[in-house]
Design a protein around this motif. Structure first.
Motif, PDB file in Angstrom:
ATOM      1  N   ALA A  22      44.855  43.923  50.254  1.00  0.00           N
ATOM      2  CA  ALA A  22      44.685  45.185  50.977  1.00  0.00           C
ATOM      3  C   ALA A  22      45.127  46.367  50.114  1.00  0.00           C
ATOM      4  O   ALA A  22      44.479  47.426  50.115  1.00  0.00           O
ATOM      5  CB  ALA A  22      45.472  45.155  52.285  1.00  0.00           C
ATOM      6  N   ILE A  23      46.206  46.185  49.367  1.00  0.00           N
ATOM      7  CA  ILE A  23      46.690  47.254  48.494  1.00  0.00           C
ATOM      8  C   ILE A  23      45.686  47.533  47.375  1.00  0.00           C
ATOM      9  O   ILE A  23      45.378  48.682  47.080  1.00  0.00           O
ATOM     10  CB  ILE A  23      48.078  46.901  47.916  1.00  0.00           C
ATOM     11  CG1 ILE A  23      49.123  46.911  49.031  1.00  0.00           C
ATOM     12  CG2 ILE A  23      48.470  47.873  46.802  1.00  0.00           C
ATOM     13  CD1 ILE A  23      50.473  46.357  48.618  1.00  0.00           C
ATOM     14  N   THR A  24      45.157  46.474  46.754  1.00  0.00           N
ATOM     15  CA  THR A  24      44.201  46.686  45.667  1.00  0.00           C
ATOM     16  C   THR A  24      42.889  47.273  46.177  1.00  0.00           C
ATOM     17  O   THR A  24      42.239  48.040  45.473  1.00  0.00           O
ATOM     18  CB  THR A  24      43.931  45.394  44.875  1.00  0.00           C
ATOM     19  OG1 THR A  24      43.485  44.371  45.758  1.00  0.00           O
ATOM     20  CG2 THR A  24      45.155  44.935  44.138  1.00  0.00           C
ATOM     21  N   LYS A  25      42.509  46.935  47.409  1.00  0.00           N
ATOM     22  CA  LYS A  25      41.302  47.527  47.992  1.00  0.00           C
ATOM     23  C   LYS A  25      41.493  49.010  48.293  1.00  0.00           C
ATOM     24  O   LYS A  25      40.527  49.763  48.366  1.00  0.00           O
ATOM     25  CB  LYS A  25      40.902  46.789  49.267  1.00  0.00           C
ATOM     26  CG  LYS A  25      40.280  45.441  49.007  1.00  0.00           C
ATOM     27  CD  LYS A  25      39.887  44.753  50.296  1.00  0.00           C
ATOM     28  CE  LYS A  25      39.385  43.349  50.002  1.00  0.00           C
ATOM     29  NZ  LYS A  25      39.115  42.594  51.218  1.00  0.00           N
ATOM     30  N   ALA A  26      42.737  49.432  48.453  1.00  0.00           N
ATOM     31  CA  ALA A  26      43.034  50.836  48.744  1.00  0.00           C
ATOM     32  C   ALA A  26      42.924  51.723  47.500  1.00  0.00           C
ATOM     33  O   ALA A  26      42.896  52.941  47.610  1.00  0.00           O
ATOM     34  CB  ALA A  26      44.424  50.963  49.348  1.00  0.00           C
ATOM     35  N   VAL A  27      42.838  51.107  46.328  1.00  0.00           N
ATOM     36  CA  VAL A  27      42.700  51.876  45.091  1.00  0.00           C
ATOM     37  C   VAL A  27      41.336  52.552  45.079  1.00  0.00           C
ATOM     38  O   VAL A  27      40.316  51.920  45.350  1.00  0.00           O
ATOM     39  CB  VAL A  27      42.867  50.959  43.849  1.00  0.00           C
ATOM     40  CG1 VAL A  27      42.561  51.705  42.572  1.00  0.00           C
ATOM     41  CG2 VAL A  27      44.269  50.378  43.813  1.00  0.00           C
ATOM     42  N   ASP A  28      41.332  53.828  44.763  1.00  0.00           N
ATOM     43  CA  ASP A  28      40.096  54.615  44.724  1.00  0.00           C
ATOM     44  C   ASP A  28      39.232  54.161  43.542  1.00  0.00           C
ATOM     45  O   ASP A  28      39.570  54.415  42.383  1.00  0.00           O
ATOM     46  CB  ASP A  28      40.442  56.095  44.599  1.00  0.00           C
ATOM     47  CG  ASP A  28      39.225  56.996  44.561  1.00  0.00           C
ATOM     48  OD1 ASP A  28      38.103  56.517  44.819  1.00  0.00           O
ATOM     49  OD2 ASP A  28      39.402  58.198  44.279  1.00  0.00           O
ATOM     50  N   GLU A  29      38.130  53.479  43.848  1.00  0.00           N
ATOM     51  CA  GLU A  29      37.250  52.933  42.808  1.00  0.00           C
ATOM     52  C   GLU A  29      36.576  54.019  41.965  1.00  0.00           C
ATOM     53  O   GLU A  29      36.151  53.753  40.853  1.00  0.00           O
ATOM     54  CB  GLU A  29      36.172  52.038  43.436  1.00  0.00           C
ATOM     55  CG  GLU A  29      36.722  50.762  44.039  1.00  0.00           C
ATOM     56  CD  GLU A  29      37.230  49.785  42.996  1.00  0.00           C
ATOM     57  OE1 GLU A  29      36.759  49.796  41.840  1.00  0.00           O
ATOM     58  OE2 GLU A  29      38.120  48.990  43.344  1.00  0.00           O
ATOM     59  N   SER A  30      36.465  55.224  42.490  1.00  0.00           N
ATOM     60  CA  SER A  30      35.804  56.293  41.741  1.00  0.00           C
ATOM     61  C   SER A  30      36.754  56.935  40.722  1.00  0.00           C
ATOM     62  O   SER A  30      36.318  57.705  39.874  1.00  0.00           O
ATOM     63  CB  SER A  30      35.274  57.362  42.695  1.00  0.00           C
ATOM     64  OG  SER A  30      36.337  57.987  43.391  1.00  0.00           O
ATOM     65  N   SER A  31      38.021  56.593  40.794  1.00  0.00           N
ATOM     66  CA  SER A  31      39.006  57.145  39.865  1.00  0.00           C
ATOM     67  C   SER A  31      38.847  56.508  38.491  1.00  0.00           C
ATOM     68  O   SER A  31      38.538  55.325  38.375  1.00  0.00           O
ATOM     69  CB  SER A  31      40.417  56.875  40.390  1.00  0.00           C
ATOM     70  OG  SER A  31      41.376  57.168  39.401  1.00  0.00           O
ATOM     71  N   GLN A  32      39.097  57.294  37.474  1.00  0.00           N
ATOM     72  CA  GLN A  32      39.035  56.744  36.117  1.00  0.00           C
ATOM     73  C   GLN A  32      40.181  55.772  35.851  1.00  0.00           C
ATOM     74  O   GLN A  32      40.164  55.028  34.877  1.00  0.00           O
ATOM     75  CB  GLN A  32      39.056  57.861  35.086  1.00  0.00           C
ATOM     76  CG  GLN A  32      40.350  58.657  35.053  1.00  0.00           C
ATOM     77  CD  GLN A  32      40.320  59.767  34.016  1.00  0.00           C
ATOM     78  OE1 GLN A  32      39.314  59.979  33.352  1.00  0.00           O
ATOM     79  NE2 GLN A  32      41.414  60.470  33.882  1.00  0.00           N
ATOM     80  N   PHE A  33      41.181  55.774  36.726  1.00  0.00           N
ATOM     81  CA  PHE A  33      42.343  54.910  36.554  1.00  0.00           C
ATOM     82  C   PHE A  33      42.338  53.707  37.492  1.00  0.00           C
ATOM     83  O   PHE A  33      43.348  52.993  37.592  1.00  0.00           O
ATOM     84  CB  PHE A  33      43.630  55.718  36.783  1.00  0.00           C
ATOM     85  CG  PHE A  33      43.750  56.893  35.856  1.00  0.00           C
ATOM     86  CD1 PHE A  33      43.924  56.720  34.500  1.00  0.00           C
ATOM     87  CD2 PHE A  33      43.665  58.174  36.356  1.00  0.00           C
ATOM     88  CE1 PHE A  33      44.021  57.798  33.648  1.00  0.00           C
ATOM     89  CE2 PHE A  33      43.769  59.272  35.517  1.00  0.00           C
ATOM     90  CZ  PHE A  33      43.938  59.086  34.160  1.00  0.00           C
ATOM     91  N   ALA A  34      41.234  53.437  38.151  1.00  0.00           N
ATOM     92  CA  ALA A  34      41.171  52.351  39.137  1.00  0.00           C
ATOM     93  C   ALA A  34      41.508  50.996  38.521  1.00  0.00           C
ATOM     94  O   ALA A  34      42.315  50.244  39.079  1.00  0.00           O
ATOM     95  CB  ALA A  34      39.797  52.307  39.796  1.00  0.00           C
ATOM     96  N   LYS A  35      40.926  50.676  37.386  1.00  0.00           N
ATOM     97  CA  LYS A  35      41.195  49.375  36.755  1.00  0.00           C
ATOM     98  C   LYS A  35      42.644  49.280  36.306  1.00  0.00           C
ATOM     99  O   LYS A  35      43.276  48.238  36.446  1.00  0.00           O
ATOM    100  CB  LYS A  35      40.257  49.145  35.572  1.00  0.00           C
ATOM    101  CG  LYS A  35      38.834  48.880  35.994  1.00  0.00           C
ATOM    102  CD  LYS A  35      37.957  48.594  34.812  1.00  0.00           C
ATOM    103  CE  LYS A  35      36.540  48.332  35.273  1.00  0.00           C
ATOM    104  NZ  LYS A  35      35.646  48.043  34.156  1.00  0.00           N
ATOM    105  N   ARG A  36      43.168  50.368  35.791  1.00  0.00           N
ATOM    106  CA  ARG A  36      44.573  50.378  35.375  1.00  0.00           C
ATOM    107  C   ARG A  36      45.488  50.143  36.568  1.00  0.00           C
ATOM    108  O   ARG A  36      46.409  49.335  36.510  1.00  0.00           O
ATOM    109  CB  ARG A  36      44.915  51.720  34.734  1.00  0.00           C
ATOM    110  CG  ARG A  36      46.371  51.810  34.279  1.00  0.00           C
ATOM    111  CD  ARG A  36      46.886  53.210  34.222  1.00  0.00           C
ATOM    112  NE  ARG A  36      46.848  53.819  35.545  1.00  0.00           N
ATOM    113  CZ  ARG A  36      47.155  55.084  35.774  1.00  0.00           C
ATOM    114  NH1 ARG A  36      47.504  55.867  34.783  1.00  0.00           N
ATOM    115  NH2 ARG A  36      47.100  55.578  36.994  1.00  0.00           N
TER     116      ARG A  36
END
Length: 71
Positions: free
Chosen positions: A9-23
């Motif tokens: 749930a926490i990882t799904k909350a990461v904004d995928e459009s952000s340039q830092f999503a993978k980080r």
């Protein structure tokens, strides 16, 4: 300790459009899978790598260096 469902749930909350999503996802996975405290992750050095978490550390460092901006 968080469950796998809570971490998902926490990882799904990461904004995928952000340039830092993978980080950001790599940081979360590193903390959870290796059982690190945030301070331990911040203090991590390559010379400290000798545990079963080596593969996670390698992936984390790869992701981190991919998004390092040089000014």
């Amino acid at each position: 300790m968080l469950s796998e469902t809570e971490i998902a749930a926490i990882t799904k909350a990461v904004d995928e459009s952000s340039q830092f999503a993978k980080r950001d996802k790599a940081i979360i996975e590193m903390l959870y899978s290796c059982g690190l405290r945030v301070s331990e992750l911040c203090d991590l050095k390559i010379s400290n790598l000798f545990s079963n978490c080596l593969i996670y550390v390698y992936v984390f460092l790869q992701m981190l260096f991919m998004f390092t901006v040089v000014f």
